[in-house]
Scaffold this active site. Sequence first.
Site: not given
Ligand code: GAR
Length: 187
Positions: A14, A88-89, A107
Site C-alpha cells: 500500500g 493483484m486481481k 504498472h
Molecule cells: C507497485 O509497484 C505497482 O506498480 C505494482 O505493485 C506494486 C504495489 O506496491 N502493481 C502491479 O504489479 C500490478 N500488476 P504498493 O502496494 O506498495 O503500492
Amino acid sequence: MVKINTCVFISGKGSNLKNLIIHSRNKSFPIKISLVISNNKKAYGINYAKKFKIPFIFINTRLKNYENKILFNFKKYNISFICLAGYMKIISNNLIKKYKRKIINIHPSLLPKFKGLNTFSRMLKNNEKKGGCTVHYVNKKLDSGSTIIQKSFIINKKDNELSLKKKTQKLEYKAYPEAIIKIFKKS
Ligand code: GAR
C-alpha cells in the site's frame, strides 16, 4: 473545489495508496480517497486507511457475489473514480463497463513491455536497458488500456530485482499523482 470521490484497490504493502492519500490532502488535488478496498485481509496498506480514517472493506473474490459488495459500497460512498494500486486481481468486465475510463492502474514497467507479473525478473533476463512505470486506463485486456503517463530510468549492470523495484516505485510516487492531475485537468 469539489473533489472526486475515489476508491483505491490494494492487495499488499500500500505504499502507492499512502502516497495518494497524502497528495489527496492537498486542497488543489482533484480526488478524495473515500474508500479503500482490499482483497487481502493481511494487506499492510489497510493500516494507512486506518491511520487516515478512511473507510475500508475486504472482498473475497472467490465468493460469487463479491462484486455486489463493491457496487453497494461504491453507491454508499458515491464513488466515481477508481485507482488500482498494487491490486493483484483482475477487474471484472462488468465493472469495467460500468466505470468506463474511470478505472486506472499503475504498472511497474514501460508498457506494452512486460505486462502481467514478475516484471523485474523478466526485465533482467531480457537485458533491458530501461525500466519504469506506466499509469494507464483499465480495459478488458490485462495491462493494455491507453497510457496516461510513463516515467523511465536507465538500468545499469549492478541492478537486481530489489534495486529495480526501488527505482520503479520512486517513479511511481511521482507518476500516479501526476496522472490523476492530468486526467482531471482535461475534463
Ligand atoms: C507497485 O509497484 C505497482 O506498480 C505494482 O505493485 C506494486 C504495489 O506496491 N502493481 C502491479 O504489479 C500490478 N500488476 P504498493 O502496494 O506498495 O503500492
